[in-house]
Motif scaffolding. Structure first.
Motif, PDB file in Angstrom:
ATOM      1  N   GLU A  98       0.879  -1.122   0.019  1.00  0.00           N
ATOM      2  CA  GLU A  98       0.214   0.026   0.113  1.00  0.00           C
ATOM      3  C   GLU A  98       0.704   1.248   0.046  1.00  0.00           C
ATOM      4  O   GLU A  98       1.388   1.559   0.860  1.00  0.00           O
ATOM      5  CB  GLU A  98      -1.039  -0.088   1.370  1.00  0.00           C
ATOM      6  CG  GLU A  98      -1.849   1.033   1.300  1.00  0.00           C
ATOM      7  CD  GLU A  98      -2.590   1.291   2.478  1.00  0.00           C
ATOM      8  OE1 GLU A  98      -3.367   2.110   2.951  1.00  0.00           O
ATOM      9  OE2 GLU A  98      -2.487   0.307   3.400  1.00  0.00           O
ATOM     10  N   LEU A  99       0.566   2.166  -1.084  1.00  0.00           N
ATOM     11  CA  LEU A  99       1.478   3.294  -1.284  1.00  0.00           C
ATOM     12  C   LEU A  99       1.169   4.211   0.029  1.00  0.00           C
ATOM     13  O   LEU A  99       0.193   4.305   0.487  1.00  0.00           O
ATOM     14  CB  LEU A  99       1.207   4.043  -2.371  1.00  0.00           C
ATOM     15  CG  LEU A  99       1.484   3.237  -3.561  1.00  0.00           C
ATOM     16  CD1 LEU A  99       1.150   4.149  -4.919  1.00  0.00           C
ATOM     17  CD2 LEU A  99       2.869   2.916  -3.850  1.00  0.00           C
ATOM     18  N   PRO A 100       2.485   4.710   0.748  1.00  0.00           N
ATOM     19  CA  PRO A 100       2.385   5.511   1.897  1.00  0.00           C
ATOM     20  C   PRO A 100       1.578   6.908   1.637  1.00  0.00           C
ATOM     21  O   PRO A 100       1.246   7.460   2.674  1.00  0.00           O
ATOM     22  CB  PRO A 100       3.939   5.688   2.308  1.00  0.00           C
ATOM     23  CG  PRO A 100       4.389   5.633   0.831  1.00  0.00           C
ATOM     24  CD  PRO A 100       3.789   4.809   0.313  1.00  0.00           C
ATOM     25  N   TRP A 101       1.200   7.338   0.947  1.00  0.00           N
ATOM     26  CA  TRP A 101       0.537   8.360   0.435  1.00  0.00           C
ATOM     27  C   TRP A 101      -1.135   8.192   0.200  1.00  0.00           C
ATOM     28  O   TRP A 101      -1.594   9.081  -0.560  1.00  0.00           O
ATOM     29  CB  TRP A 101       1.217   9.395  -0.524  1.00  0.00           C
ATOM     30  CG  TRP A 101       1.182   8.995  -1.775  1.00  0.00           C
ATOM     31  CD1 TRP A 101       0.382   8.905  -3.004  1.00  0.00           C
ATOM     32  CD2 TRP A 101       2.311   8.176  -2.461  1.00  0.00           C
ATOM     33  NE1 TRP A 101       0.659   8.283  -4.170  1.00  0.00           N
ATOM     34  CE2 TRP A 101       2.124   7.806  -3.888  1.00  0.00           C
ATOM     35  CE3 TRP A 101       3.548   7.830  -1.895  1.00  0.00           C
ATOM     36  CZ2 TRP A 101       2.972   7.171  -4.646  1.00  0.00           C
ATOM     37  CZ3 TRP A 101       4.356   7.058  -2.549  1.00  0.00           C
ATOM     38  CH2 TRP A 101       4.158   7.000  -3.961  1.00  0.00           C
ATOM     39  N   THR A 102      -1.412   7.063   0.688  1.00  0.00           N
ATOM     40  CA  THR A 102      -3.014   6.632   0.238  1.00  0.00           C
ATOM     41  C   THR A 102      -3.822   7.242   1.638  1.00  0.00           C
ATOM     42  O   THR A 102      -4.887   6.930   1.579  1.00  0.00           O
ATOM     43  CB  THR A 102      -3.008   5.598  -0.205  1.00  0.00           C
ATOM     44  OG1 THR A 102      -2.526   4.532   0.872  1.00  0.00           O
ATOM     45  CG2 THR A 102      -2.256   5.118  -1.570  1.00  0.00           C
ATOM     46  N   SER A 103      -3.192   7.142   2.821  1.00  0.00           N
ATOM     47  CA  SER A 103      -3.950   7.010   4.095  1.00  0.00           C
ATOM     48  C   SER A 103      -3.471   8.302   5.082  1.00  0.00           C
ATOM     49  O   SER A 103      -2.281   8.769   4.609  1.00  0.00           O
ATOM     50  CB  SER A 103      -3.902   5.689   4.666  1.00  0.00           C
ATOM     51  OG  SER A 103      -2.417   5.800   5.298  1.00  0.00           O
ATOM     52  N   CYS A 104      -4.218   8.682   5.873  1.00  0.00           N
ATOM     53  CA  CYS A 104      -3.977   9.640   6.805  1.00  0.00           C
ATOM     54  C   CYS A 104      -3.629   8.981   8.436  1.00  0.00           C
ATOM     55  O   CYS A 104      -3.704   9.662   9.288  1.00  0.00           O
ATOM     56  CB  CYS A 104      -5.212  10.433   7.199  1.00  0.00           C
ATOM     57  SG  CYS A 104      -5.731  11.310   5.675  1.00  0.00           S
ATOM     58  N   THR A 105      -3.000   7.877   8.529  1.00  0.00           N
ATOM     59  CA  THR A 105      -2.554   7.112   9.463  1.00  0.00           C
ATOM     60  C   THR A 105      -1.203   6.993   9.740  1.00  0.00           C
ATOM     61  O   THR A 105      -0.912   6.283  10.787  1.00  0.00           O
ATOM     62  CB  THR A 105      -3.298   5.660   9.798  1.00  0.00           C
ATOM     63  OG1 THR A 105      -2.873   4.881   8.632  1.00  0.00           O
ATOM     64  CG2 THR A 105      -4.936   5.877   9.624  1.00  0.00           C
ATOM     65  N   ASN A 106      -0.493   7.935   8.926  1.00  0.00           N
ATOM     66  CA  ASN A 106       1.109   7.735   9.055  1.00  0.00           C
ATOM     67  C   ASN A 106       1.573   8.761   9.855  1.00  0.00           C
ATOM     68  O   ASN A 106       0.886   9.812  10.453  1.00  0.00           O
ATOM     69  CB  ASN A 106       1.703   7.959   7.785  1.00  0.00           C
ATOM     70  CG  ASN A 106       1.173   7.109   6.647  1.00  0.00           C
ATOM     71  OD1 ASN A 106       1.563   5.801   6.705  1.00  0.00           O
ATOM     72  ND2 ASN A 106       0.324   7.552   5.666  1.00  0.00           N
ATOM     73  N   PRO A 107       2.426   8.436  10.719  1.00  0.00           N
ATOM     74  CA  PRO A 107       3.454   9.464  11.848  1.00  0.00           C
ATOM     75  C   PRO A 107       3.376  10.927  11.416  1.00  0.00           C
ATOM     76  O   PRO A 107       3.239  11.992  12.221  1.00  0.00           O
ATOM     77  CB  PRO A 107       4.619   8.723  12.066  1.00  0.00           C
ATOM     78  CG  PRO A 107       4.524   7.422  11.849  1.00  0.00           C
ATOM     79  CD  PRO A 107       3.657   7.331  10.463  1.00  0.00           C
TER      80      PRO A 107
END
Length: 632
Positions: free
Chosen positions: A196-205
């Motif tokens: 899953e590409l890291p710029w697809t969700s808002c749950t990253n640090p």
């Protein structure tokens, strides 16, 4: 006029095993001297001729010398000059240089901003009367005189030699920020190797409370302060601009981007350290791979829902825009910076051509490919923007408001992330950006390398690998400011001011020097010497009047209304305009400095100094039979 050729017997009077010196010139031992043909009247062997004739006329400089050794005329053997292994190596290198990241993001944006399909009219006109003639002129100059951007002026108009030094400084400025953009792309490429590409969700640090994913299945409300996951990944994870207060406080250096840039410069070094023999092979990948990916992305984009909306927005003509001066200025600037005269690259690449190579045909082919690539790239970008507008339920103009690198790293990256097989398309897209940038970097540095090695052959002629290593280290150290948390602000400043007006000034003076001082008649005779036919009146008129006016028009338009810089939510302070002009002036200041220096060191009255300074001081060698004779 030329003197009769010396015979083999006359050449062989030097003592065996010794090199003879006279007047500071070195005459080789006859065993290593080039063999002459008996028929001194044979001229211009065809490209199909075999044997030593083709070899010498295409790669070596066997020049008749009147230097005496033991009372006899001798033949002076000059160092052989490297040539392209194949014609296609040269074409791919030039196409790879001209087709860069700007074709993907700058042309589509400028096109829809300036009237869509109507913009193609001023763009084509400016290409025909401004861009292509200048492109052709540089290729012809480099191929005929076989020198880099500094030493070539000794054969054209010595007082303008400062242009060569200015070009080298401009190329170093470009290398200091252009490769940083590739480092961003490399960071994205590494980050794409996930399920899953890291710029697809808002749950990253790195995400904030304003992060809103409107591609999620949940119903979300988009507010004025909302930001997308792709935007926060770009600004807060890759660039980390939130840790900088602007140009006043750039913050620390991003070690991740530093490693990415170090790897890029390592690739660049091992691609160009041996010369065009190696870089000409590397471009088989870096120049062709982007076209494969563009085709794949074009097909994928055309099948997305809403793609037609983006294409309509891209090409819908607004004829009223043609009455606005800024549209014509943008068209002239776009075609000029797209084709890329003035960076010393075309001079350098063409100098490794065979003397009778058809550079006229090359100019038309490569410039046409470049313009068509820009046009097709617009479809690749806007089919995806139409898809984004369809998904957001917004107008395409709202989706397409991002400009420059943001169009690729935010808008396009977000669209890719929400496609099926997103990981695959992300990997090939950022690989394409890397290859687009790499061959342009090869070319820019080759312009500097060829210029310096031709000017100082006694110092660097046998130490190319060492010089290239030093140059890449200097470029890497010069890029450190762009690797800081506020580095994106520095990139924007350099992009707008360090190259634009400086390159325009350089090419304007170059066109004036060639057409008015060297002489358009002499230049056309040079072209006839290579191709067998002189350029027609159309080319002459363009070189003498239209192209210089074209450059003067764009330069004056830029200087009369300097761009007001803004990036993300940061408005550049007022003093950045002064800093930008200082950066731009720091390169072209070498032109008047060298003019004064030249007049000071030249003996005689002021009139005699000026006449000597505008008269070619070094004869150009042209093929004559099996050797290269000095043109007088």
């Amino acid at each position: 006029e030329t003197e009769p050729l010396t015979s083999k017997k006359e050449v062989s009077d030097c003592s065996k095993g010794e090199d003879c010196k006279e007047n500071g010139l070195l005459v080789r031992n006859p065993k290593s001297a080039l063999r002459l043909v008996e028929d001194g009247n044979k001229v211009h062997p065809s490209q199909g001729d075999k044997g030593e004739a083709a070899q010498i006329s295409n790669g070596y400089s066997g020049v008749q010398s009147s230097v005496a050794c033991n009372g006899e005329q001798q033949l002076m053997e000059l160092e052989d000059r490297e040539t392209w292994s194949k014609k296609i190596d040269f074409l791919l290198s030039v196409i790879g240089y001209a087709v860069d990241l700007g074709n993907v993001w700058r042309f589509p944006y400028i096109c829809y901003q300036n009237g869509g399909g109507a913009f193609l009219i001023p763009y084509t006109i400016m290409a025909i009367f401004g861009g292509i003639p200048l492109f052709y002129m540089e290729l012809a100059l480099g191929q005929y005189h076989r020198n880099g951007c500094i030493s070539i002026w000794r054969k054209i108009c010595p007082i303008f030699k400062g242009i060569g030094f200015a070009i080298c400084i401009i190329d170093l400025y470009v290398a200091s920020y252009y490769n940083t953009i590739m480092a961003w792309a490399f960071y994205y490429l590494i980050s794409s190797f996930t399920a899953e590409l890291p710029w697809t969700s808002c749950t990253n640090p790195w995400n904030t409370g304003n992060c809103t994913n409107y591609f999620s299945k949940d119903n979300v409300s988009w507010s004025l302060h909302s930001t997308s996951p792709a935007e926060e990944f770009y600004t807060r994870q890759v660039l980390q601009v939130h840790r900088s207060n602007g140009l006043d406080d750039l913050g620390g250096i991003s070690w991740q981007l530093t490693l990415c840039l170090l790897l890029i410069f390592t690739i660049v070094y091992f691609s160009i350290w041996k010369g065009v023999k190696t870089s000409g092979k590397v471009v088989w990948v870096t120049a062709t791979f982007p076209y494969i990916i563009l085709f794949v992305l074009l097909v994928r984009g055309a099948t997305l829902p809403g793609a037609w909306r983006g294409v309509l927005y891209y090409l819908k003509p607004d004829w009223q825009k043609l009455l606005a001066t800024e549209v014509w200025v943008d068209a002239a600037a776009q075609i000029f910076f797209s084709l890329g005269p003035g960076f010393g690259v075309l001079l350098a690449y063409a100098s490794y051509n065979k003397f009778h190579n058809n550079c006229y045909q090359d100019a038309l082919v490569t410039s046409t490919v470049n313009c068509l690539t820009s046009f097709v790239s617009g479809f690749v970008i806007f089919t995806v923007l139409g898809y984004m507008a369809e998904m957001r339920n917004e107008d395409v103009s709202e989706v397409a408001k991002d400009t420059g690198p943001s169009l690729l790293f935010i808008t396009y990256a977000e669209a890719i992330a929400n496609m099926p097989a997103s990981t695959f398309f992300a990997i090939i897209f950022f690989l394409m950006l890397l290859t687009l940038g790499l061959d342009s970097t090869f070319a820019g540095l080759e312009g500097v390398i060829t210029g310096v090695l031709d000017e100082f052959p006694h110092v660097w002629g046998k130490r190319r690998e060492l010089f290239v290593l030093g140059l890449t280290i200097i470029c890497f150290l010069g890029s450190l400011a762009t690797l800081t948390f506020g580095g994106a602000y520095v990139v924007k400043l350099f992009e707008e001011y360090a190259t634009g007006p400086a390159v325009l000034t350089v090419v304007f003076l170059e066109a004036v020097a060639v057409s008015w001082f060297y002489g358009i008649t002499q230049f056309c005779n040079d072209v006839k010497e290579m191709l067998g036919s002189a350029p027609g009146w159309y080319w002459r008129v363009c070189w003498v009047a239209i192209s210089p006016l074209f450059l003067l028009f764009v330069t004056c338009s830029f200087l009369s209304s300097p761009p007001e810089l803004r990036l993300f939510d940061y408005d550049y302070p007022y003093w950045t305009t002064a800093v930008g002009y200082c950066i731009g002036t720091s390169s072209i200041i070498f032109i008047p400095i060298y003019m004064v220096y030249r007049l000071v060191i030249t003996p005689g009255t002021l009139k005699e100094r000026i006449l000597k300074s505008i008269t070619p001081e070094t004869a150009t060698e042209i093929p004559f039979g099996d050797i290269r004779m000095n043109a007088v």
